[in-house]
Design a protein around this motif. Structure first.
Motif, PDB file in Angstrom:
ATOM      1  N   LYS A   8      -1.149  26.191 -18.719  1.00 29.41           N
ATOM      2  CA  LYS A   8      -1.702  27.461 -19.211  1.00 29.41           C
ATOM      3  C   LYS A   8      -1.801  27.433 -20.735  1.00 29.41           C
ATOM      4  CE  LYS A   8      -0.953  32.481 -18.979  1.00 29.41           C
ATOM      5  NZ  LYS A   8      -0.681  32.804 -20.390  1.00 29.41           N
ATOM      6  N   LEU A   9      -0.754  26.958 -21.388  1.00 28.64           N
ATOM      7  CA  LEU A   9      -0.760  26.876 -22.851  1.00 28.64           C
ATOM      8  C   LEU A   9      -1.867  25.945 -23.338  1.00 28.64           C
ATOM      9  CD1 LEU A   9       3.093  26.635 -23.537  1.00 28.64           C
ATOM     10  CD2 LEU A   9       1.607  28.615 -23.930  1.00 28.64           C
ATOM     11  N   MET A  10      -2.057  24.821 -22.638  1.00 22.89           N
ATOM     12  CA  MET A  10      -3.092  23.859 -23.035  1.00 22.89           C
ATOM     13  C   MET A  10      -4.485  24.468 -22.912  1.00 22.89           C
ATOM     14  SD  MET A  10      -1.452  20.420 -21.341  1.00 22.89           S
ATOM     15  CE  MET A  10      -2.815  19.325 -21.790  1.00 22.89           C
ATOM     16  N   ALA A  11      -4.705  25.224 -21.831  1.00 26.75           N
ATOM     17  CA  ALA A  11      -6.005  25.872 -21.641  1.00 26.75           C
ATOM     18  C   ALA A  11      -6.237  26.927 -22.709  1.00 26.75           C
ATOM     19  CB  ALA A  11      -6.093  26.479 -20.249  1.00 26.75           C
ATOM     20  N   GLU A  12      -5.201  27.704 -23.019  1.00 28.43           N
ATOM     21  CA  GLU A  12      -5.331  28.751 -24.034  1.00 28.43           C
ATOM     22  C   GLU A  12      -5.627  28.165 -25.416  1.00 28.43           C
ATOM     23  OE1 GLU A  12      -1.663  30.840 -23.706  1.00 28.43           O
ATOM     24  OE2 GLU A  12      -2.391  32.156 -22.083  1.00 28.43           O
ATOM     25  N   ARG A  13      -5.140  26.965 -25.673  1.00 30.47           N
ATOM     26  CA  ARG A  13      -5.382  26.310 -26.961  1.00 30.47           C
ATOM     27  C   ARG A  13      -6.697  25.549 -26.993  1.00 30.47           C
ATOM     28  NH1 ARG A  13       0.722  23.924 -28.334  1.00 30.47           N
ATOM     29  NH2 ARG A  13       1.831  25.874 -27.869  1.00 30.47           N
ATOM     30  N   GLY A  14      -7.431  25.574 -25.871  1.00 29.42           N
ATOM     31  CA  GLY A  14      -8.725  24.898 -25.834  1.00 29.42           C
ATOM     32  C   GLY A  14      -8.620  23.394 -25.718  1.00 29.42           C
ATOM     33  N   MET A  15      -7.474  22.891 -25.280  1.00 26.51           N
ATOM     34  CA  MET A  15      -7.289  21.444 -25.168  1.00 26.51           C
ATOM     35  C   MET A  15      -8.006  20.877 -23.949  1.00 26.51           C
ATOM     36  SD  MET A  15      -3.223  21.260 -26.163  1.00 26.51           S
ATOM     37  CE  MET A  15      -3.162  19.463 -26.144  1.00 26.51           C
ATOM     38  N   CYS A  16      -8.065  21.658 -22.892  1.00 23.85           N
ATOM     39  CA  CYS A  16      -8.695  21.244 -21.637  1.00 23.85           C
ATOM     40  C   CYS A  16      -8.587  22.424 -20.681  1.00 23.85           C
ATOM     41  CB  CYS A  16      -8.010  20.003 -21.047  1.00 23.85           C
ATOM     42  SG  CYS A  16      -6.240  20.234 -20.746  1.00 23.85           S
ATOM     43  N   SER A  17      -9.090  22.252 -19.470  1.00 25.47           N
ATOM     44  CA  SER A  17      -8.924  23.283 -18.448  1.00 25.47           C
ATOM     45  C   SER A  17      -7.546  23.143 -17.814  1.00 25.47           C
ATOM     46  CB  SER A  17     -10.003  23.150 -17.374  1.00 25.47           C
ATOM     47  OG  SER A  17      -9.802  21.963 -16.618  1.00 25.47           O
ATOM     48  N   ARG A  18      -7.116  24.147 -17.068  1.00 27.63           N
ATOM     49  CA  ARG A  18      -5.814  24.069 -16.404  1.00 27.63           C
ATOM     50  C   ARG A  18      -5.791  22.914 -15.406  1.00 27.63           C
ATOM     51  NH1 ARG A  18      -2.951  29.834 -15.044  1.00 27.63           N
ATOM     52  NH2 ARG A  18      -3.477  30.955 -16.946  1.00 27.63           N
ATOM     53  N   ARG A  19      -6.868  22.753 -14.662  1.00 24.76           N
ATOM     54  CA  ARG A  19      -6.921  21.673 -13.664  1.00 24.76           C
ATOM     55  C   ARG A  19      -6.813  20.307 -14.341  1.00 24.76           C
ATOM     56  NH1 ARG A  19     -12.026  21.491  -9.730  1.00 24.76           N
ATOM     57  NH2 ARG A  19     -13.046  21.040 -11.722  1.00 24.76           N
ATOM     58  N   GLU A  20      -7.519  20.142 -15.461  1.00 20.58           N
ATOM     59  CA  GLU A  20      -7.420  18.889 -16.200  1.00 20.58           C
ATOM     60  C   GLU A  20      -6.009  18.686 -16.739  1.00 20.58           C
ATOM     61  OE1 GLU A  20     -11.952  18.434 -17.967  1.00 20.58           O
ATOM     62  OE2 GLU A  20     -10.524  19.743 -18.977  1.00 20.58           O
ATOM     63  N   ALA A  21      -5.403  19.773 -17.232  1.00 19.33           N
ATOM     64  CA  ALA A  21      -4.042  19.672 -17.758  1.00 19.33           C
ATOM     65  C   ALA A  21      -3.079  19.177 -16.689  1.00 19.33           C
ATOM     66  CB  ALA A  21      -3.594  21.025 -18.292  1.00 19.33           C
ATOM     67  N   ASP A  22      -3.207  19.720 -15.484  1.00 14.39           N
ATOM     68  CA  ASP A  22      -2.332  19.269 -14.396  1.00 14.39           C
ATOM     69  C   ASP A  22      -2.537  17.783 -14.101  1.00 14.39           C
ATOM     70  OD1 ASP A  22      -1.040  21.682 -13.989  1.00 14.39           O
ATOM     71  OD2 ASP A  22      -2.463  22.391 -12.482  1.00 14.39           O
TER      72      ASP A  22
END
Length: 244
Positions: A8-22
């Motif tokens: 969630k934090l990664m998505a909020e920071r624009g790093m990637c989507s939640r699915r990509e983060a997982d």
């Protein structure tokens, strides 16, 4: 301060989507304050530093974003009622100005390609299709404030305060719409600049003030303009081009 899921934090920071983060977390490609995190559902504090491994960065760098001038008669996403999806227009033959393209078309660029924002079957103009979850989030996240600009041909007689209501004062689906910028371009064409994208929003807004939309064309999303891209043609988003 409470912890939140790292994805969630990664998505909020624009790093990637939640699915990509997982997916990156599962591969051990995510570090929190320098420590590798590999367990799905892991949490961190909002002020902690999150970084991506070089392998994840390379994967992101290889993902493409495509700008298509969608003609009327094509749906943005999945085929329906016998109509073709817009992605079916993407091929080497329909690439606009191949000599100016940053790289040649490759069929792998169609894998995971998804529209970032609606453009209904009766509308034409700029449609963004991307493999990059960061760009998709920029454009379609509910908190996104990226402007979308449209040229809209209408017929009918507008209510006396109609233009004021189009700019601010209308509600759809029980929700007050965000302020818009709407102005006449000529006797039968309006220019809309919106910061949201409810289903068939412009058509429904016009109906509320006595107008019927007979033509709708999206010409800009953020800093990216349709320009001279012909209907049915497409190009890659180039290095250095940004929506915001």
């Amino acid at each position: 301060m409470e912890k939140a899921r790292i994805s969630k934090l990664m998505a909020e920071r624009g790093m990637c989507s939640r699915r990509e983060a997982d997916a990156y977390i599962e591969r051990g490609w995510v570090r929190v304050d320098g420590v590798v995190v590999s367990e799905l559902g892991s949490k961190a504090y909002p002020n902690q530093k999150i970084t991506l491994d070089k392998q994840a960065q390379r994967r992101q760098g290889s993902r493409v974003t495509i700008l298509l001038n969608k003609p009327v008669g094509y749906v943005s996403a999945q085929a329906e009622r016998g109509y073709r999806p817009a992605v079916s227009l993407i091929s080497a033959r329909t690439l606009h100005n191949p000599s100016r393209s940053p790289f040649p078309f490759d069929p792998s660029h169609l894998r995971g390609l998804a529209p970032a924002g609606r453009l209904d079957i009766d509308s034409q103009g700029l449609l963004v299709l991307t493999q990059d979850g960061r760009i998709a989030r920029q454009l379609i996240d509910e908190n996104s404030d990226i402007e979308k600009e449209y040229l809209v041909r209408v017929e009918g007689r507008m209510a006396g305060n109609g233009l004021k209501l189009l700019n601010h004062g209308l509600s759809l689906d029980g929700q007050v719409l965000k302020p818009a910028h709407v102005e006449w371009q000529n006797d039968d064409q309006l220019r809309f600049v919106l910061q949201e994208g409810k289903k068939r929003q412009i058509r429904r807004m016009c109906e509320l003030v006595g107008l019927k939309v007979v033509g709708l064309k999206r010409v800009r999303m953020g800093r990216i303009v349709l320009g001279d891209l012909p209907p049915g043609k497409w190009r890659y988003l180039r290095e250095g081009e940004r929506f915001i």
